[in-house]
Write a protein that holds these residues in place. Sequence first.
Motif, PDB file in Angstrom:
ATOM      1  N   GLU A  64       0.429   2.091  10.759  1.00 49.18           N
ATOM      2  CA  GLU A  64       1.186   0.923  10.357  1.00 49.18           C
ATOM      3  C   GLU A  64       2.101   1.308   9.204  1.00 49.18           C
ATOM      4  OE1 GLU A  64       0.631  -3.557   8.473  1.00 49.18           O
ATOM      5  OE2 GLU A  64      -1.122  -2.344   8.965  1.00 49.18           O
ATOM      6  N   VAL A  65       3.389   1.039   9.379  1.00 46.25           N
ATOM      7  CA  VAL A  65       4.394   1.382   8.371  1.00 46.25           C
ATOM      8  C   VAL A  65       5.163   0.113   8.007  1.00 46.25           C
ATOM      9  CG1 VAL A  65       6.386   2.823   7.818  1.00 46.25           C
ATOM     10  CG2 VAL A  65       4.624   3.687   9.380  1.00 46.25           C
ATOM     11  N   ASN A  66       5.008  -0.325   6.774  1.00 47.92           N
ATOM     12  CA  ASN A  66       5.692  -1.536   6.313  1.00 47.92           C
ATOM     13  C   ASN A  66       5.433  -2.729   7.229  1.00 47.92           C
ATOM     14  OD1 ASN A  66       6.835  -0.259   4.076  1.00 47.92           O
ATOM     15  ND2 ASN A  66       8.621   0.406   5.246  1.00 47.92           N
ATOM     16  N   ASP A  87       0.812  -1.222   0.000  1.00 48.17           N
ATOM     17  CA  ASP A  87       0.000   0.000   0.000  1.00 48.17           C
ATOM     18  C   ASP A  87       0.845   1.271   0.000  1.00 48.17           C
ATOM     19  OD1 ASP A  87      -2.559  -1.376   2.206  1.00 48.17           O
ATOM     20  OD2 ASP A  87      -2.248  -1.535   0.031  1.00 48.17           O
ATOM     21  N   THR A  88       1.972   1.237   0.705  1.00 51.12           N
ATOM     22  CA  THR A  88       2.771   2.459   0.809  1.00 51.12           C
ATOM     23  C   THR A  88       3.377   2.874  -0.517  1.00 51.12           C
ATOM     24  OG1 THR A  88       4.637   1.091   1.490  1.00 51.12           O
ATOM     25  CG2 THR A  88       3.327   2.105   3.226  1.00 51.12           C
ATOM     26  N   LEU A  89       3.566   1.911  -1.408  1.00 49.27           N
ATOM     27  CA  LEU A  89       4.109   2.250  -2.711  1.00 49.27           C
ATOM     28  C   LEU A  89       3.006   2.570  -3.716  1.00 49.27           C
ATOM     29  CD1 LEU A  89       6.973  -0.370  -3.017  1.00 49.27           C
ATOM     30  CD2 LEU A  89       7.149   2.058  -2.499  1.00 49.27           C
ATOM     31  N   LEU A  90       1.839   1.996  -3.507  1.00 53.21           N
ATOM     32  CA  LEU A  90       0.734   2.275  -4.407  1.00 53.21           C
ATOM     33  C   LEU A  90       0.085   3.621  -4.112  1.00 53.21           C
ATOM     34  CD1 LEU A  90      -0.957  -1.245  -4.484  1.00 53.21           C
ATOM     35  CD2 LEU A  90       0.470  -0.200  -6.236  1.00 53.21           C
ATOM     36  N   ALA A  91       0.235   4.095  -2.895  1.00 52.52           N
ATOM     37  CA  ALA A  91      -0.463   5.316  -2.495  1.00 52.52           C
ATOM     38  C   ALA A  91       0.048   6.536  -3.248  1.00 52.52           C
ATOM     39  CB  ALA A  91      -0.295   5.537  -0.989  1.00 52.52           C
ATOM     40  N   ALA A  92       1.369   6.619  -3.467  1.00 50.79           N
ATOM     41  CA  ALA A  92       1.932   7.811  -4.108  1.00 50.79           C
ATOM     42  C   ALA A  92       3.364   7.537  -4.524  1.00 50.79           C
ATOM     43  CB  ALA A  92       1.897   9.005  -3.152  1.00 50.79           C
ATOM     44  N   THR A  93       3.924   8.396  -5.305  1.00 57.47           N
ATOM     45  CA  THR A  93       5.304   8.243  -5.748  1.00 57.47           C
ATOM     46  C   THR A  93       6.270   9.035  -4.889  1.00 57.47           C
ATOM     47  OG1 THR A  93       5.032  10.080  -7.289  1.00 57.47           O
ATOM     48  CG2 THR A  93       4.625   7.867  -8.131  1.00 57.47           C
ATOM     49  N   THR A  94       5.777   9.848  -4.007  1.00 60.48           N
ATOM     50  CA  THR A  94       6.649  10.604  -3.112  1.00 60.48           C
ATOM     51  C   THR A  94       6.253  10.334  -1.681  1.00 60.48           C
ATOM     52  OG1 THR A  94       5.242  12.563  -3.098  1.00 60.48           O
ATOM     53  CG2 THR A  94       6.891  12.445  -4.828  1.00 60.48           C
ATOM     54  N   GLN A  95       7.213  10.393  -0.790  1.00 57.74           N
ATOM     55  CA  GLN A  95       6.947  10.090   0.615  1.00 57.74           C
ATOM     56  C   GLN A  95       5.942  11.058   1.215  1.00 57.74           C
ATOM     57  OE1 GLN A  95      10.476   9.687   2.945  1.00 57.74           O
ATOM     58  NE2 GLN A  95       9.384   9.344   4.851  1.00 57.74           N
ATOM     59  N   ALA A  96       5.929  12.282   0.747  1.00 55.86           N
ATOM     60  CA  ALA A  96       5.032  13.288   1.320  1.00 55.86           C
ATOM     61  C   ALA A  96       3.577  12.918   1.114  1.00 55.86           C
ATOM     62  CB  ALA A  96       5.321  14.650   0.707  1.00 55.86           C
ATOM     63  N   ARG A 113       7.937  11.446  11.412  1.00 60.75           N
ATOM     64  CA  ARG A 113       6.978  12.545  11.461  1.00 60.75           C
ATOM     65  C   ARG A 113       5.952  12.358  10.347  1.00 60.75           C
ATOM     66  NH1 ARG A 113       6.481  17.534  13.754  1.00 60.75           N
ATOM     67  NH2 ARG A 113       5.307  19.100  12.605  1.00 60.75           N
ATOM     68  N   TYR A 114       4.690  12.313  10.735  1.00 65.93           N
ATOM     69  CA  TYR A 114       3.615  12.057   9.781  1.00 65.93           C
ATOM     70  C   TYR A 114       2.402  12.911  10.156  1.00 65.93           C
ATOM     71  CZ  TYR A 114      -0.078   9.394   7.343  1.00 65.93           C
ATOM     72  OH  TYR A 114      -1.139   9.006   6.563  1.00 65.93           O
ATOM     73  N   ARG A 115       2.022  13.783   9.229  1.00 66.14           N
ATOM     74  CA  ARG A 115       0.883  14.674   9.423  1.00 66.14           C
ATOM     75  C   ARG A 115       0.991  15.470  10.720  1.00 66.14           C
ATOM     76  NH1 ARG A 115      -4.250  11.008   7.163  1.00 66.14           N
ATOM     77  NH2 ARG A 115      -3.528  11.000   4.981  1.00 66.14           N
ATOM     78  N   GLY A 116       2.200  15.968  10.961  1.00 67.65           N
ATOM     79  CA  GLY A 116       2.419  16.850  12.102  1.00 67.65           C
ATOM     80  C   GLY A 116       2.635  16.158  13.424  1.00 67.65           C
ATOM     81  N   VAL A 175       0.079   7.528   2.399  1.00 69.13           N
ATOM     82  CA  VAL A 175      -0.937   7.414   3.439  1.00 69.13           C
ATOM     83  C   VAL A 175      -0.708   6.110   4.186  1.00 69.13           C
ATOM     84  CG1 VAL A 175      -3.392   7.217   3.925  1.00 69.13           C
ATOM     85  CG2 VAL A 175      -2.606   8.737   2.102  1.00 69.13           C
ATOM     86  N   PHE A 176      -0.476   6.212   5.484  1.00 67.62           N
ATOM     87  CA  PHE A 176      -0.281   5.022   6.303  1.00 67.62           C
ATOM     88  C   PHE A 176      -1.605   4.624   6.939  1.00 67.62           C
ATOM     89  CE2 PHE A 176       3.986   7.083   6.609  1.00 67.62           C
ATOM     90  CZ  PHE A 176       4.695   6.101   5.933  1.00 67.62           C
ATOM     91  N   PRO A 177      -1.954   3.342   6.911  1.00 62.76           N
ATOM     92  CA  PRO A 177      -3.210   2.912   7.544  1.00 62.76           C
ATOM     93  C   PRO A 177      -3.153   3.102   9.056  1.00 62.76           C
ATOM     94  CG  PRO A 177      -1.904   1.020   6.819  1.00 62.76           C
ATOM     95  CD  PRO A 177      -1.233   2.240   6.272  1.00 62.76           C
ATOM     96  N   PRO A 178      -4.264   3.503   9.677  1.00 66.57           N
ATOM     97  CA  PRO A 178      -4.278   3.702  11.132  1.00 66.57           C
ATOM     98  C   PRO A 178      -4.402   2.372  11.869  1.00 66.57           C
ATOM     99  CG  PRO A 178      -6.439   4.137  10.243  1.00 66.57           C
ATOM    100  CD  PRO A 178      -5.550   3.847   9.059  1.00 66.57           C
TER     101      PRO A 178
END
Length: 455
Positions: A222-224, A191-200, A251-254, A203-206
């Motif tokens: 959840e990260v990886n 999911d982390t690679l399908l969500a976007a091409t840049t880290q910014a 750091r994610y969403r502040g 979207v990480f699942p809660p």
Amino acid sequence: MGRIFLSAGRGGVAGLEWDGDLQGAGTTEAQEMSLLRDWIVAELTARQVEVLAVPDELSPTQTIAWINDRIQWGDVALAIHADALDPTTDRGATVFYIAHNHSRKQHAEQLIFALLRRVPQLPNQGAKPDSATNLGKLDFCREITQPSLLLQVACLGHADDRALLQSSRRAIATGIAEGLVTWLRARLTEDTLLAATTQAAIVFPPCKILINQQVYGEQGIEVNGNPYVPIDLADCLGVNLAAVPSVRRLRYRGIVYVKAIELRAFGIWLQWESATQTLALRSIARLRLDDRAPIMGLGQTSEVQMTMFLKANYESALETVPEIAKLYRGEAQIEGVNHDVAFSQMCLETNFLRCHPQRPVDAYNFGGLGSLGGSSEEMRFASARLGVRAHLQHLKAYACTEPLVQEQVDPRFSLVTRGVAPTIADLSGRWSADPDYGRKVLGILRRLYESAGLL
């Protein structure tokens, strides 16, 4: 497709004093793993996969830093090792993954399957969580910012494994390369690679957080495949991470998050349920498991719990010394030593009572005590009880200044500066030259408590 970072590791993961370069076998782990690494690089290059080999001169800590400075989203890392132990049960290949990570376990299983498909005569020791090692964790599996695994290719100290490694090096490299390619392809679906091409934009699942069975006000992420918790939660648990810069932060969403598994080092019990995306924490640790854990005191485990733990790590452990748990519990209580600590150290020193040419079980030298006069021979004791007693007396010499209760059987008791090492961590560099020695004893102690249901 991402890239592969490959490290030809040094030293076995068991953490025993006889790990490392072999004597008299005409080779070393460093030589064998460097040769294998070169073949793996060639196989991956032929498959048009970009691979970065870690420089051989780097230490384990420098290796992790070198990889983290270069690794990106979509990349993976693998360390290859060859244990130097010699018991038959330790033969074969093992892949270690970060504990409680279901996706990483799947990756580990895919890697070892690919290897054994090419070299079926290599015994399969399976995919194992890094918590099953004597340290209770492997930094290579935990500290690298992208998915990583540690592959113990073979038991270099076993003649059959060594011959197989040397005669089938290309087949082994081909199997590992094929497993790595499969792993990279699996990464593309995450999911982390399908969500976007840049880290910014990722979207990480809660994930839901429970503390002492009560819902925590904030969610984790959840990260990886790893649960992360807000750093404020650590403060609520009485854990001061500000003084521990090595704990990974994100750091994610502040909000600043930390990897939940790191809280285990501070006495926090946790359980991750990936199916329900729920992280359960227990903040009240009943047992001290930090660097200041004392050697003297009362143990908590029963003879049955100690015996079951020993057999779970080596099925034949009790064939030579069936009464080992009873001896440690009884002898330790007489001298005031924590029998849980002494028993865990015995497991480290003897690799759970496995036979080894340099330290046979029937020598009853359970603490790895050195002989007097600089002799190269291992110290021997007439019985298991005397061996346990000598080990406990030597521990007591280090841990306190109180006199012995029973007659002295430890020949080195008077050579120790009394009370110089009151905690488990203080044994590092004293009982063993290994600077991580205390951490390894603590790692086994934690596993003992977890198996006994005390954590």
